[in-house]
Design a protein around this motif. Sequence first.
Motif, PDB file in Angstrom:
ATOM      1  N   THR A 106       3.324   5.941  -5.581  1.00  0.00           N
ATOM      2  CA  THR A 106       3.144   6.014  -7.038  1.00  0.00           C
ATOM      3  C   THR A 106       1.994   6.938  -7.398  1.00  0.00           C
ATOM      4  O   THR A 106       2.104   7.753  -8.326  1.00  0.00           O
ATOM      5  CB  THR A 106       2.882   4.608  -7.606  1.00  0.00           C
ATOM      6  OG1 THR A 106       3.999   3.766  -7.313  1.00  0.00           O
ATOM      7  CG2 THR A 106       2.673   4.667  -9.115  1.00  0.00           C
ATOM      8  N   SER A 139      -5.500   4.924  -0.408  1.00  0.00           N
ATOM      9  CA  SER A 139      -5.122   4.480  -1.759  1.00  0.00           C
ATOM     10  C   SER A 139      -6.297   4.535  -2.736  1.00  0.00           C
ATOM     11  O   SER A 139      -6.098   4.453  -3.953  1.00  0.00           O
ATOM     12  CB  SER A 139      -4.557   3.055  -1.719  1.00  0.00           C
ATOM     13  OG  SER A 139      -5.583   2.087  -1.536  1.00  0.00           O
ATOM     14  N   ARG A 142       3.810   1.624  -1.363  1.00  0.00           N
ATOM     15  CA  ARG A 142       4.332   1.827  -2.722  1.00  0.00           C
ATOM     16  C   ARG A 142       3.243   2.343  -3.657  1.00  0.00           C
ATOM     17  O   ARG A 142       3.496   3.192  -4.515  1.00  0.00           O
ATOM     18  CB  ARG A 142       4.929   0.517  -3.245  1.00  0.00           C
ATOM     19  CG  ARG A 142       6.203   0.113  -2.525  1.00  0.00           C
ATOM     20  CD  ARG A 142       6.966  -0.954  -3.281  1.00  0.00           C
ATOM     21  NE  ARG A 142       8.209  -1.283  -2.622  1.00  0.00           N
ATOM     22  CZ  ARG A 142       9.136  -2.092  -3.135  1.00  0.00           C
ATOM     23  NH1 ARG A 142       8.930  -2.652  -4.330  1.00  0.00           N
ATOM     24  NH2 ARG A 142      10.257  -2.347  -2.472  1.00  0.00           N
ATOM     25  N   LYS A 143       2.016   1.840  -3.481  1.00  0.00           N
ATOM     26  CA  LYS A 143       0.913   2.296  -4.329  1.00  0.00           C
ATOM     27  C   LYS A 143       0.641   3.776  -4.092  1.00  0.00           C
ATOM     28  O   LYS A 143       0.458   4.550  -5.045  1.00  0.00           O
ATOM     29  CB  LYS A 143      -0.349   1.485  -4.051  1.00  0.00           C
ATOM     30  CG  LYS A 143      -1.544   1.921  -4.898  1.00  0.00           C
ATOM     31  CD  LYS A 143      -2.775   1.068  -4.660  1.00  0.00           C
ATOM     32  CE  LYS A 143      -3.927   1.537  -5.538  1.00  0.00           C
ATOM     33  NZ  LYS A 143      -5.150   0.722  -5.338  1.00  0.00           N
ATOM     34  N   TYR A 163      -5.383   1.721   3.091  1.00  0.00           N
ATOM     35  CA  TYR A 163      -6.161   1.247   1.942  1.00  0.00           C
ATOM     36  C   TYR A 163      -7.175   2.312   1.505  1.00  0.00           C
ATOM     37  O   TYR A 163      -7.317   2.580   0.302  1.00  0.00           O
ATOM     38  CB  TYR A 163      -6.879  -0.059   2.265  1.00  0.00           C
ATOM     39  CG  TYR A 163      -7.713  -0.530   1.091  1.00  0.00           C
ATOM     40  CD1 TYR A 163      -7.095  -1.073  -0.030  1.00  0.00           C
ATOM     41  CD2 TYR A 163      -9.095  -0.371   1.074  1.00  0.00           C
ATOM     42  CE1 TYR A 163      -7.838  -1.461  -1.140  1.00  0.00           C
ATOM     43  CE2 TYR A 163      -9.849  -0.752  -0.017  1.00  0.00           C
ATOM     44  CZ  TYR A 163      -9.211  -1.298  -1.124  1.00  0.00           C
ATOM     45  OH  TYR A 163      -9.942  -1.674  -2.221  1.00  0.00           O
ATOM     46  N   LEU A 186       0.829  -1.204   0.000  1.00  0.00           N
ATOM     47  CA  LEU A 186       0.000   0.000   0.000  1.00  0.00           C
ATOM     48  C   LEU A 186       0.863   1.253   0.000  1.00  0.00           C
ATOM     49  O   LEU A 186       0.534   2.250  -0.653  1.00  0.00           O
ATOM     50  CB  LEU A 186      -0.941  -0.011   1.204  1.00  0.00           C
ATOM     51  CG  LEU A 186      -2.051  -1.066   1.161  1.00  0.00           C
ATOM     52  CD1 LEU A 186      -2.784  -1.135   2.502  1.00  0.00           C
ATOM     53  CD2 LEU A 186      -3.035  -0.762   0.034  1.00  0.00           C
TER      54      LEU A 186
END
Length: 320
Positions: free
Chosen positions: A13, A54, A9-10, A51, A7
């Motif tokens: 990004t 994200s 890294r997401k 989450y 999560l």
Amino acid sequence: MNLEEILKRKIETLSQQAWDSKLTWPDVESWLANFKGDFQAESEERVHALYLLSQVTYFGQDLLREMLRSVYKNLYRHPIISKIRRANADTLDSNVIEPLFKVEQNNTRFVGVGNPSESGPHLLYYFRQINDLGKDLFIDSGDIYKASRSADGAVQIVQVDANVRRYVFIDDLLGSGSQIEQYLSDKLKEIRLFRNVEVHYYALFATSAGLEVARKPEFFGENVSCIFELDETFKCFSDKARAFANLPAGLDKGVAHSVAAGYGKGLMAEEHALGWRDGQLLLSFLHNTPDNSLPIMWFDFPYRHPWTPIFKRFSKVYGL
């Protein structure tokens, strides 16, 4: 790689590629410190908060500008052009169409929803710029009409510019529709006193419920359009929520709900724990975060409750 690292890294990004590098990981860590294990194990709360983060949809400058271009081209210009063509034997001759459109545009005034410090009027700067429009086409809502006295001393409402035949209200988000009910209701009643004057409402985003309110006859009727409609799937805890359509192993929608609602009740009144009028959105803009989004994302009133926001909201404060 564990779920929290995935999560992380997401989100990094997303921040770099979709969120205009708005967030750094230290920002996220400061926000995560809000979750202290009050409703679930601390580690569970934080991974579910990550989450939810994200799943936030963020609209930066480039996307907002393109949407405002679409508001002008598709919601405003196209219907007028279509009407002009129908009135002129379906002509495609620009030498006929453009002068007539220019007359219509000159008799239009674009108005932001709210006072000049709020997000609706703020958008008008970008709207004017991206569509290369003259400043004389834009007014504050307070400049639509004024009170005067007739010869017998009676108070009457007078249109400031009697040449205007169309007022177009522009907003970023039509959420519950409460702003139309509270802020625009009286203005619309007064505008209807003017003969042959139309009122329109264009939003970048609109919830299905908000559109129902705006389309009531006492408000804008059929003169309501948006670029992007937010149906029930955009409410993050609805039965068909797209945010939980493909939930990774190790996460649970019920746990996420308990975290968002539990902390939300400490930040807002219970009925707004998941956003104004239970909005449940995961949405933020370059210029602001709507209060229909989860309060755990934007709440920033330290005198009421200590909380570090991740997508700051600049709250509206209405006059006394």
